[in-house]
Write a protein that holds these residues in place. Structure first.
Motif, PDB file in Angstrom:
ATOM      1  N   GLY A 118     -32.896 -55.894 -92.859  1.00 39.05           N
ATOM      2  CA  GLY A 118     -32.744 -54.799 -91.890  1.00 39.05           C
ATOM      3  C   GLY A 118     -33.572 -53.575 -92.227  1.00 39.05           C
ATOM      4  N   LEU A 119     -34.499 -53.703 -93.154  1.00 37.35           N
ATOM      5  CA  LEU A 119     -35.343 -52.567 -93.527  1.00 37.35           C
ATOM      6  C   LEU A 119     -36.372 -52.292 -92.435  1.00 37.35           C
ATOM      7  CD1 LEU A 119     -36.084 -53.291 -97.301  1.00 37.35           C
ATOM      8  CD2 LEU A 119     -34.726 -51.408 -96.392  1.00 37.35           C
ATOM      9  N   SER A 120     -36.627 -51.029 -92.182  1.00 34.23           N
ATOM     10  CA  SER A 120     -37.651 -50.640 -91.211  1.00 34.23           C
ATOM     11  C   SER A 120     -38.148 -49.245 -91.564  1.00 34.23           C
ATOM     12  CB  SER A 120     -37.082 -50.648 -89.784  1.00 34.23           C
ATOM     13  OG  SER A 120     -38.061 -50.215 -88.852  1.00 34.23           O
ATOM     14  N   PHE A 121     -39.450 -49.139 -91.804  1.00 33.30           N
ATOM     15  CA  PHE A 121     -40.054 -47.858 -92.158  1.00 33.30           C
ATOM     16  C   PHE A 121     -41.204 -47.558 -91.210  1.00 33.30           C
ATOM     17  CE2 PHE A 121     -38.686 -49.736 -96.285  1.00 33.30           C
ATOM     18  CZ  PHE A 121     -37.708 -48.815 -96.628  1.00 33.30           C
ATOM     19  N   SER A 122     -41.313 -46.310 -90.805  1.00 29.51           N
ATOM     20  CA  SER A 122     -42.507 -45.888 -90.074  1.00 29.51           C
ATOM     21  C   SER A 122     -43.637 -45.732 -91.083  1.00 29.51           C
ATOM     22  CB  SER A 122     -42.252 -44.564 -89.373  1.00 29.51           C
ATOM     23  OG  SER A 122     -42.072 -43.523 -90.331  1.00 29.51           O
ATOM     24  N   GLU A 123     -44.867 -45.602 -90.577  1.00 27.80           N
ATOM     25  CA  GLU A 123     -45.991 -45.400 -91.484  1.00 27.80           C
ATOM     26  C   GLU A 123     -45.811 -44.097 -92.261  1.00 27.80           C
ATOM     27  OE1 GLU A 123     -50.813 -44.758 -91.304  1.00 27.80           O
ATOM     28  OE2 GLU A 123     -49.906 -46.206 -89.918  1.00 27.80           O
ATOM     29  N   GLU A 124     -45.307 -43.095 -91.599  1.00 28.44           N
ATOM     30  CA  GLU A 124     -45.078 -41.810 -92.267  1.00 28.44           C
ATOM     31  C   GLU A 124     -44.065 -41.957 -93.399  1.00 28.44           C
ATOM     32  OE1 GLU A 124     -43.507 -37.269 -91.249  1.00 28.44           O
ATOM     33  OE2 GLU A 124     -43.865 -38.697 -89.619  1.00 28.44           O
ATOM     34  N   GLU A 125     -43.014 -42.731 -93.156  1.00 28.49           N
ATOM     35  CA  GLU A 125     -42.006 -42.957 -94.201  1.00 28.49           C
ATOM     36  C   GLU A 125     -42.587 -43.742 -95.369  1.00 28.49           C
ATOM     37  OE1 GLU A 125     -37.809 -43.044 -91.695  1.00 28.49           O
ATOM     38  OE2 GLU A 125     -39.145 -44.798 -91.607  1.00 28.49           O
ATOM     39  N   MET A 126     -43.464 -44.681 -95.062  1.00 29.50           N
ATOM     40  CA  MET A 126     -44.119 -45.450 -96.123  1.00 29.50           C
ATOM     41  C   MET A 126     -44.983 -44.533 -96.986  1.00 29.50           C
ATOM     42  SD  MET A 126     -43.312 -48.708 -96.225  1.00 29.50           S
ATOM     43  CE  MET A 126     -44.713 -49.539 -96.983  1.00 29.50           C
ATOM     44  N   HIS A 127     -45.697 -43.608 -96.355  1.00 25.20           N
ATOM     45  CA  HIS A 127     -46.504 -42.660 -97.124  1.00 25.20           C
ATOM     46  C   HIS A 127     -45.618 -41.783 -98.004  1.00 25.20           C
ATOM     47  CE1 HIS A 127     -50.510 -43.489 -95.695  1.00 25.20           C
ATOM     48  NE2 HIS A 127     -50.128 -43.433 -94.416  1.00 25.20           N
ATOM     49  N   GLU A 128     -44.460 -41.419 -97.513  1.00 21.12           N
ATOM     50  CA  GLU A 128     -43.530 -40.614 -98.308  1.00 21.12           C
ATOM     51  C   GLU A 128     -43.052 -41.397 -99.540  1.00 21.12           C
ATOM     52  OE1 GLU A 128     -40.340 -39.331 -95.837  1.00 21.12           O
ATOM     53  OE2 GLU A 128     -41.596 -38.024 -94.597  1.00 21.12           O
ATOM     54  N   ILE A 129     -42.757 -42.678 -99.324  1.00 18.86           N
ATOM     55  CA  ILE A 129     -42.338 -43.523-100.452  1.00 18.86           C
ATOM     56  C   ILE A 129     -43.463 -43.605-101.479  1.00 18.86           C
ATOM     57  CG2 ILE A 129     -41.687 -45.860-101.155  1.00 18.86           C
ATOM     58  CD1 ILE A 129     -40.381 -46.134 -98.337  1.00 18.86           C
ATOM     59  N   ALA A 130     -44.690 -43.838-100.989  1.00 15.44           N
ATOM     60  CA  ALA A 130     -45.836 -43.945-101.889  1.00 15.44           C
ATOM     61  C   ALA A 130     -46.028 -42.663-102.693  1.00 15.44           C
ATOM     62  CB  ALA A 130     -47.100 -44.259-101.095  1.00 15.44           C
ATOM     63  N   ALA A 131     -45.770 -41.518-102.078  1.00 12.52           N
ATOM     64  CA  ALA A 131     -45.978 -40.231-102.747  1.00 12.52           C
ATOM     65  C   ALA A 131     -44.844 -39.889-103.704  1.00 12.52           C
ATOM     66  CB  ALA A 131     -46.136 -39.130-101.699  1.00 12.52           C
ATOM     67  N   GLU A 132     -43.607 -40.175-103.296  1.00 13.96           N
ATOM     68  CA  GLU A 132     -42.445 -39.698-104.044  1.00 13.96           C
ATOM     69  C   GLU A 132     -41.757 -40.768-104.890  1.00 13.96           C
ATOM     70  OE1 GLU A 132     -39.893 -37.947-101.147  1.00 13.96           O
ATOM     71  OE2 GLU A 132     -41.454 -36.613-100.348  1.00 13.96           O
ATOM     72  N   GLN A 133     -41.816 -42.041-104.453  1.00 15.25           N
ATOM     73  CA  GLN A 133     -41.162 -43.121-105.192  1.00 15.25           C
ATOM     74  C   GLN A 133     -42.055 -44.377-105.204  1.00 15.25           C
ATOM     75  OE1 GLN A 133     -37.581 -42.831-102.559  1.00 15.25           O
ATOM     76  NE2 GLN A 133     -36.437 -42.870-104.500  1.00 15.25           N
ATOM     77  N   PRO A 134     -43.248 -44.269-105.738  1.00 12.80           N
ATOM     78  CA  PRO A 134     -44.180 -45.402-105.678  1.00 12.80           C
ATOM     79  C   PRO A 134     -43.675 -46.648-106.398  1.00 12.80           C
ATOM     80  CG  PRO A 134     -44.974 -43.726-107.198  1.00 12.80           C
ATOM     81  CD  PRO A 134     -43.823 -43.119-106.452  1.00 12.80           C
ATOM     82  N   TRP A 135     -42.715 -46.477-107.332  1.00 10.76           N
ATOM     83  CA  TRP A 135     -42.167 -47.636-108.040  1.00 10.76           C
ATOM     84  C   TRP A 135     -41.322 -48.531-107.127  1.00 10.76           C
ATOM     85  CZ3 TRP A 135     -41.416 -42.504-109.240  1.00 10.76           C
ATOM     86  CH2 TRP A 135     -40.223 -41.921-108.822  1.00 10.76           C
ATOM     87  N   LEU A 136     -41.045 -48.074-105.906  1.00  6.17           N
ATOM     88  CA  LEU A 136     -40.338 -48.914-104.940  1.00  6.17           C
ATOM     89  C   LEU A 136     -41.280 -49.836-104.176  1.00  6.17           C
ATOM     90  CD1 LEU A 136     -37.712 -46.426-103.428  1.00  6.17           C
ATOM     91  CD2 LEU A 136     -37.414 -48.089-105.277  1.00  6.17           C
ATOM     92  N   LEU A 137     -42.585 -49.676-104.387  1.00  7.88           N
ATOM     93  CA  LEU A 137     -43.574 -50.532-103.738  1.00  7.88           C
ATOM     94  C   LEU A 137     -44.233 -51.429-104.776  1.00  7.88           C
ATOM     95  CD1 LEU A 137     -45.330 -47.895-101.434  1.00  7.88           C
ATOM     96  CD2 LEU A 137     -43.515 -49.509-100.812  1.00  7.88           C
ATOM     97  N   SER A 138     -44.660 -52.593-104.341  1.00  4.79           N
ATOM     98  CA  SER A 138     -45.439 -53.464-105.213  1.00  4.79           C
ATOM     99  C   SER A 138     -46.341 -54.348-104.377  1.00  4.79           C
ATOM    100  CB  SER A 138     -44.525 -54.314-106.117  1.00  4.79           C
ATOM    101  OG  SER A 138     -43.802 -55.270-105.370  1.00  4.79           O
ATOM    102  N   ASN A 139     -47.353 -54.904-105.037  1.00  4.73           N
ATOM    103  CA  ASN A 139     -48.375 -55.664-104.342  1.00  4.73           C
ATOM    104  C   ASN A 139     -48.034 -57.137-104.225  1.00  4.73           C
ATOM    105  OD1 ASN A 139     -50.208 -53.493-106.218  1.00  4.73           O
ATOM    106  ND2 ASN A 139     -50.565 -53.534-104.013  1.00  4.73           N
ATOM    107  N   ASN A 140     -48.667 -57.805-103.260  1.00  3.55           N
ATOM    108  CA  ASN A 140     -48.602 -59.265-103.200  1.00  3.55           C
ATOM    109  C   ASN A 140     -49.940 -59.821-103.690  1.00  3.55           C
ATOM    110  OD1 ASN A 140     -50.372 -58.894-101.057  1.00  3.55           O
ATOM    111  ND2 ASN A 140     -49.305 -60.288 -99.676  1.00  3.55           N
TER     112      ASN A 140
END
Length: 538
Positions: free
Chosen positions: A307-329
């Motif tokens: 059920g996760l859904s992020f706008s592009e703006e929200e994704m940029h916020e995650i990348a800026a403030e909590q980048p450890w929540l993202l990872s690559n494939n």
């Protein structure tokens, strides 16, 4: 040790195209695998900027608990200044995972040395650990050799969530017991006691699969300055923040180019390496339920199962403030490596190079070019026992790796059969069956209720004939057990379960036999990075 080379009988179609078809390599890659390619790549890197001081500090911080040798310290210092990098990587397997993990490390070290000398510039070796991967079943096992077969030994500690290997804590007591069983299967040698003690001490000192892997690999290569970094290391994630934003901003175009490249590759007769889709986001999000893959849908980055859904703006916020929540494939990991490191060359196996072949335009989308792509060394280790088995069976290494061993062993077995006994046994079976047919015909007319009893009685006698046949075969094997065991040795050592040795066995199988200096000896061999298969005679 002595070195020889051979061409593998079963060729990888894509690797053949990459190494021998200039049109193919120019279509899917940026630089040719040549001195000119390295020179051109070096010129490109000198025009780019990197967070060198920050990267060097992150690597030093990551490696500090595992130990930093004087040479590794020198390389970290060079990286903070102007050094290029030769990089390769692998998942954090138990007991370093399969041998090819070590072969990759050997390849990275030797290629860095070679290019340092040729370019007359600092070039350092880096091993990138894919600690962000969450499929623990891919890394929680090893293989041991037994009676002509490779036996899978799995460390069955249950995991519920899809946690990354770097976050997955193992049960130290259970892993200790598991590793003791593995070493027991290796057999006792002069090196076993100290080697096992070192490994078990590492189990106690570490807590996660990635920590255990890093410590073992760092100890094996400590004299050679190999640098290690975990893709899931939080300080690295912070360094990657702006690069995640680039990937988020260009997710649509990157996915389109990757999908298009895969379709082109497939149209040329190659397999699809990653089965990409045009709506891929090529990023994972670390959710409370574990690491989940994101897709793009209606302008959003989503994972429908959670059920996760992020706008592009929200994704940029995650990348800026909590980048450890993202990872690559697998598609964006090479891009992230290249943005973080000044990568002169990437060293990979056939599977990795297959998915790298999809990424050229994705690199260009981010304003960079692909590094030189170098096939890792592919190595088979041949013990003296195996050499003797080859000699006494008359088989060549080419024939074994071509899959001819099973029918050659069967042919040898047939040659040892007692043909007169087999003939007499078969004649006896037929006479018995004929007599029972007569009894059944008689009973069918006179007492059909006895037919099931007769049938069961016949089956009993047939099973006795089978038992006699097997007993005779076992007697033959006992008589010729030395030669039979030679075939078993070839099966379990050179081509276990129809795979190259390097894809199954841990290097500790051989270190247990030859000592901890075994890795240093491997690094002294005059390998050729020409795509041939390397044969190391021990």
């Amino acid at each position: 040790m002595e070195l020889d080379t051979m061409e593998l009988p079963r060729k990888n179609k894509l690797m053949e195209a990459y190494q021998h078809d200039p049109q193919f390599s120019h279509r899917f890659f940026d630089y040719e695998l040549s001195a000119a390619g390295y020179e051109a790549r070096a010129q490109e890197l000198m025009q780019r900027s990197f967070q060198r001081a920050e990267l060097a500090a992150v690597i030093e911080q990551y490696m500090q608990p595992h130990g930093i040798s004087p040479l590794a310290a020198q390389y970290i210092k060079e990286l903070s200044s102007d050094a290029f990098v030769v990089i390769g990587g692998q998942q954090a397997g138990i007991l370093t995972g399969p041998l090819y993990s070590v072969h990759k490390a050997v390849s990275v070290i030797l290629m860095a040395r070679q290019q340092r000398e040729l370019l007359q510039k600092p070039v350092v070796p880096v091993f990138w650990i894919a600690g962000e991967d969450h499929d623990i079943n891919e890394i929680n096992h090893t293989y041991t050799a037994n009676l002509g077969k490779a036996v899978k030994r799995q460390f069955k500690q249950p995991t519920v969530l899809k946690t990354m290997a770097s976050d997955t804590v193992y049960d130290q007591k259970e892993l200790t017991a598991f590793i003791k069983k593995i070493f027991k299967s290796y057999g006792e040698t002069a090196y076993t006691h100290d080697l096992l003690e070192n490994v078990l001490r590492t189990v106690e000192e570490q807590q996660t699969y990635t920590g255990f892997f890093t410590s073992l690999m760092n100890e094996l290569f400590t004299q050679h300055g190999l640098l290690f970094l975990d893709a899931a290391y939080k300080p690295l994630r912070q360094l990657e923040s702006k690069y995640f934003s680039q990937m988020i901003e260009n997710a649509d175009k990157m996915a389109s180019t990757i999908y298009s490249a895969e379709q082109d590759l497939h149209a040329m007769g190659h397999k699809k390496p990653i089965e990409s889709e045009a709506q891929d986001a090529n990023l994972f999000y670390v959710h409370e339920t574990g690491r989940v893959l994101l897709k793009r849908k209606a302008g959003k980055f989503v994972n429908e199962q959670t059920g996760l859904s992020f706008s592009e703006e929200e994704m940029h916020e995650i990348a800026a403030e909590q980048p450890w929540l993202l990872s690559n494939n697998v598609a964006t990991r090479p891009l992230m490596q290249d943005l973080v490191f000044p990568v002169l060359a990437f060293v990979g196996g056939p599977g990795e190079i297959a998915y790298w072949s999809l990424l050229r335009e994705a690199f260009h989308t981010l304003g960079i070019r692909m590094p030189v792509i170098v096939p890792r060394l592919s190595i088979t280790l041949i013990t003296r026992k195996t050499q003797e088995a080859l000699k006494q069976t008359g088989l060549t290494i080419n024939e074994v790796l071509d899959g001819q061993l099973p029918w050659r062993q069967e042919q040898w077995m047939n040659e040892q059969r007692d043909e007169q006994f087999d003939s007499l046994l078969e004649e006896s079976k037929k006479l018995l069956e004929l007599q029972y047919e007569k009894m059944q015909s008689h009973l069918l007319k006179t007492d059909p209720g006895l037919l099931p009893v007769v049938k069961k009685n016949l089956q009993f006698h047939q099973s006795q004939f089978d038992y006699l046949q097997k007993t005779k075969e076992q007697s033959i094997l006992r008589k010729h057990h030395v030669q039979y065991e030679r075939y078993q040795t070839l099966s379990e050592q050179l081509f276990p379960e129809g795979s190259l040795q390097e894809r199954l066995y841990s290097p500790y199988f051989f270190i247990n036999q030859y000592g901890e200096g075994f890795i240093d000896q491997l690094l002294k061999q005059p390998y050729q990075f020409d795509g041939s298969h390397q044969l190391v005679y021990l």
